[in-house]
Design a protein around this motif. Structure first.
Motif, PDB file in Angstrom:
ATOM      1  N   ALA A   1     -41.230  53.442 -34.354  1.00 55.26           N
ATOM      2  CA  ALA A   1     -40.735  52.968 -34.439  1.00 55.26           C
ATOM      3  C   ALA A   1     -39.308  51.960 -34.519  1.00 55.26           C
TER       4      ALA A   1
ATOM      5  N   HIS B   1     -37.029  55.096 -35.964  1.00 54.97           N
ATOM      6  CA  HIS B   1     -36.169  55.521 -34.695  1.00 54.97           C
ATOM      7  C   HIS B   1     -35.449  54.360 -34.313  1.00 54.97           C
ATOM      8  N   GLU B   2     -35.707  53.593 -33.498  1.00 52.60           N
ATOM      9  CA  GLU B   2     -34.703  52.671 -33.427  1.00 52.60           C
ATOM     10  C   GLU B   2     -33.249  51.670 -34.000  1.00 52.60           C
TER      11      GLU B   2
ATOM     12  N   ASN C   1     -36.742  54.440 -28.587  1.00 55.53           N
ATOM     13  CA  ASN C   1     -38.515  54.969 -28.428  1.00 55.53           C
ATOM     14  C   ASN C   1     -39.247  54.589 -27.556  1.00 55.53           C
TER      15      ASN C   1
ATOM     16  N   GLY D   1     -41.458  63.948 -31.695  1.00 57.37           N
ATOM     17  CA  GLY D   1     -40.370  63.613 -31.661  1.00 57.37           C
ATOM     18  C   GLY D   1     -39.377  64.137 -32.062  1.00 57.37           C
TER      19      GLY D   1
ATOM     20  N   HIS E   1     -37.886  64.279 -28.367  1.00 58.58           N
ATOM     21  CA  HIS E   1     -37.006  63.784 -27.885  1.00 58.58           C
ATOM     22  C   HIS E   1     -35.420  63.242 -28.867  1.00 58.58           C
ATOM     23  N   GLY E   2     -35.577  64.017 -29.535  1.00 57.80           N
ATOM     24  CA  GLY E   2     -34.451  63.988 -30.081  1.00 57.80           C
ATOM     25  C   GLY E   2     -33.405  64.944 -29.434  1.00 57.80           C
TER      26      GLY E   2
ATOM     27  N   ARG F   1     -29.202  60.159 -36.971  1.00 53.19           N
ATOM     28  CA  ARG F   1     -31.044  59.667 -35.943  1.00 53.19           C
ATOM     29  C   ARG F   1     -31.664  61.016 -35.876  1.00 53.19           C
TER      30      ARG F   1
ATOM     31  N   HIS G   1     -34.483  60.148 -38.250  1.00 56.18           N
ATOM     32  CA  HIS G   1     -35.042  58.375 -37.923  1.00 56.18           C
ATOM     33  C   HIS G   1     -36.422  59.016 -36.667  1.00 56.18           C
ATOM     34  N   VAL G   2     -34.766  59.706 -36.082  1.00 53.46           N
ATOM     35  CA  VAL G   2     -36.447  59.998 -34.463  1.00 53.46           C
ATOM     36  C   VAL G   2     -37.592  60.927 -34.966  1.00 53.46           C
TER      37      VAL G   2
ATOM     38  N   GLY H   1     -39.962  58.579 -36.853  1.00 54.97           N
ATOM     39  CA  GLY H   1     -40.751  58.490 -35.732  1.00 54.97           C
ATOM     40  C   GLY H   1     -41.664  58.949 -35.377  1.00 54.97           C
TER      41      GLY H   1
END
Lengths: 312, 374
Positions: free
Chosen positions: A27, A30-31, A37, A76, A79-80, A190, A193-194, A197
């Motif tokens: 996370a 991710h963040e 997240n 993940g 989410h992206g 992004r 890394h998402v 995560g």
């Protein structure tokens, strides 16, 4: 008081720390890229469920681990797509992912609910050092993933603070427009890394299912670990090393209740011990909310803000 | 080279407002259908059974209204804050706190009261409980600028611990001392148990929910306070020049948001559970409220519609378990809810943007890529 009970408690709290540490480090990555997240709990549940189902189907613990990691990664990536490409609200999407992950994990996990874990990750002894007093059980009789996780935390720290890609990551999280002007591909950074995560949250969930929980239980196998991981992210000010230390402290707080009980100690009362991590996190947030402290310690400046060139 | 890019719509055609949500739900049903096929269940049968259970007959609609009632309160709680860019993620915790306060007040005071006053006591206590749970995050946000997102979330986790502590971790006032074995909450007096109407669990909580939605709509759209929220949400600098106190507005907005979520807890205690019962309260109603607010685009009347829809889904998940040959678990509702939410959130962009497929010519590559943002 029995010293042994405490050594066992400390050794166990390291094990308990690993799932939350893995998810928290994920996370953080991710963040750090600027994407909030809130979906960690859902990603961990999906990872745990996929790992358990794979273990049940094929009986290979490492294959099961890979499946759990990939399942978390898939969430993940989802989410992206929704927050980066389709620019949806990151907060609401994160919560929707928790609902989605919980619902899907429970739906697919229903047939194996209550089933005993078919294979598990075994602890290994490092060259006979496990027999050492105190240090033996704490440091040298853990399973291979504990060591791998510690190595991962070191690697992620070096990556964030000492590598070019890490610099790009921090730039994107602090000021995507400036990063963009420097020629950094904001969306790509992004996405990567998402995805990381999700993979790590999946790993945390899979570890919980394969090494810690003796059986699959819809309600209790993950129950809240994702939220604790999120707490750690804030508590550690988005720093992987601190998150690992925090995870061990949280793990101890969670685990030591039983030791306090068996040792007949009623202080601090359990309920305070359980609430402490969350109350402390609120306190940390309040103390660090002055503008100066926030600049030095706080969250990535662009956290939660979608980026699009034409709507700056 | 062919590139797909998102482009802001100059004008939004009217049909888009209907087409996007409908297409989102359709996409969700198709995607979820894959999982039904994978688990050997015919998707169309599942959907028609679920639709019948939720909206197919009078009894189904009644049960849907029952499921929707607490969701109206949690949806309003999230929407009231979201309209001005505040995120109360802690509706779940405020709901627990509201339930604790409502059950406590009912046990303490309502035994000798007449029904209308007992109902008022339960709801006021719930609102106060929810507001109290929001106090620290609201003050920190208004005075110090501490992000309310994480603090409200942390308060959910604290409430979760407190809830367990009151029933299974201590011999609190809420716990029934007479139960042997598994600890349970003490049942609230008859006066505080809302009367059931129409042979269902529909109670006074439903009209109260609807009236609350109307009041929230009125405050948001017809009062100077609501106007101040809009100005702060859209243009904080302008608000400062206009003399609107951001501090006060943020504080009041968050506290009211907490109170609304607390009323959901009161509705659950007085209308459905009648005692403090952790497992019956932990339905994720608070978290779903945030999603309802997003679906309704923070409009109070939209919250009613979205709550009815998601209430129907929850009700269908309960009822469809009884269909023997499908062998569906209760979690099917949660899974479908997840699919619908994600498709809806992903689809939102198409109401403001459109997809354009452009052929990128080599000479203009630099400029074309400067326009492509995803």
């Amino acid at each position: 008081m029995n010293d042994n009970a405490w050594i066992i408690a400390i050794a166990a709290s390291i094990g308990a720390a690993i799932p939350i540490a893995l998810a928290a480090v994920g996370a953080i990555l991710h963040e750090r890229s600027g994407v909030l997240n809130l979906g960690v709990e859902g990603m961990m549940l999906i990872g745990a469920m996929a790992a358990f189902l794979a273990a049940d189907a094929w009986g290979n613990v490492w294959l099961a681990l890979v499946c759990g990691v990939l399942a978390g990664g898939a969430l993940g990536l989802l989410h992206g797509v929704i927050t980066i490409s389709l620019r949806a609200n990151q907060i609401v999407t994160g919560l929707a992912l928790v609902i989605f992950g919980t619902g899907l994990a429970k739906f697919l996990g229903e047939p194996v609910n209550g089933l005993k874990r078919p294979v598990k990750i075994d602890p290994l002894e490092v060259a006979g050092l496990g027999d050492l007093p105190i240090l033996g059980p704490v440091l040298f009789a853990q399973d291979v993933l504990v060591y791998a996780s510690i190595a991962l935390v070191v690697a992620v720290s070096l990556y964030i603070y000492r590598s070019r890609a890490g610099l790009a990551l921090r730039a994107v999280g602090e000021s995507p427009a400036a990063a963009d002007a420097q020629g950094i591909a904001v969306s790509r950074v992004r996405y990567v890394h998402v995805l990381a995560g999700g993979l790590l949250a999946g790993a945390g969930g899979a570890y919980q299912a394969l090494a810690r929980a003796p059986s699959w239980n819809q309600e209790y196998t993950i129950n809240g670990l994702g939220w604790i991981a999120l707490t750690l992210v804030v508590f550690s000010n988005w720093r992987p090393g601190r998150a690992l230390i925090g995870a061990v402290v949280f793990g101890f707080a969670l685990r030591s209740q039983f030791t306090f009980q068996t040792e007949g100690i009623d202080f601090p009362p359990q309920v305070w011990l359980q609430m402490a991590p969350y109350l402390l996190t609120i306190l940390v947030l309040i103390v660090t909310s002055s503008p100066g402290a926030r600049r030095r310690l706080g969250a990535p400046a662009a956290l939660g803000v979608p980026y699009s060139r034409d709507e700056r | 080279m062919i590139v797909v890019r998102l482009e802001r719509r100059v004008a939004t055609p009217r049909w888009i407002g209907v087409a996007v949500p409908v297409a989102s739900v359709f996409a969700a049903l198709v995607l979820a259908g894959v999982f039904f096929v994978l688990t050997d269940r015919p998707p169309l049968t599942v959907y028609s059974e679920m639709f019948d259970a939720a909206f197919g007959d009078v009894q189904g609609v009644k049960n849907t209204l029952v499921s929707a009632t607490p969701l109206v309160f949690t949806g309003l709680a999230a929407a009231f804050a979201m309209r001005m860019g505040l995120y109360n993620i802690g509706g779940e915790g405020q709901l627990y706190a509201g339930a604790i306060a409502a059950a406590g007040a009912a046990l303490l005071w309502t035994a000798d009261l007449s029904t209308p006053i007992a109902i008022a006591v339960v709801f006021v206590a719930g609102a106060v409980g929810g507001m109290a749970w929001m106090l620290v995050p609201a003050l920190a946000r208004a005075l110090l600028g501490t992000s309310e997102i994480v603090t409200t979330l942390m308060m959910v986790l604290v409430a979760d611990v407190v809830l367990d502590y009151l029933i299974s971790g201590s011999t609190s006032y809420w716990r029934d001392p007479l139960t042997i074995g598994f600890p349970q909450g003490k049942e609230i007096p008859d006066a505080a148990q809302f009367t059931r109407w129409f042979d269902a669990r529909i109670t006074v909580a439903l009209p109260i929910a609807i009236v609350t939605a109307a009041i929230v709509w009125f405050v948001r759209n017809r009062t100077s306070f609501g106007y101040g929220q809009d100005v702060i949400g859209d243009a904080p600098h302008a608000a400062r020049y206009a003399g609107i106190s951001e501090r006060r507005t943020v504080l009041v907005t968050l506290l009211v948001s907490g109170a609304l979520a607390g009323m959901a807890g009161a509705a659950e205690i007085g209308g459905r559970i009648y005692k403090l019962e952790p497992s019956s309260l932990r339905l994720g109603l608070g978290f779903t409220g945030i999603v309802i607010a997003a679906l309704a685009r923070s409009n109070a009347l939209g919250v009613l519609v979205a709550a009815f829809f998601l209430g129907g889904l929850r009700n269908a998940g309960q009822s469809v378990q009884a269909v023997a040959d499908l062998d569906l678990p209760k979690s099917v509702a949660l899974m479908l809810e997840g699919f619908i939410l994600l498709c809806f959130l992903g689809g939102q962009v198409f109401s403001t943007h459109r997809l354009r497929i452009v052929r990128r010519e080599p000479a203009r590559r630099a400029r074309a890529s400067a326009g492509a943002s995803s």
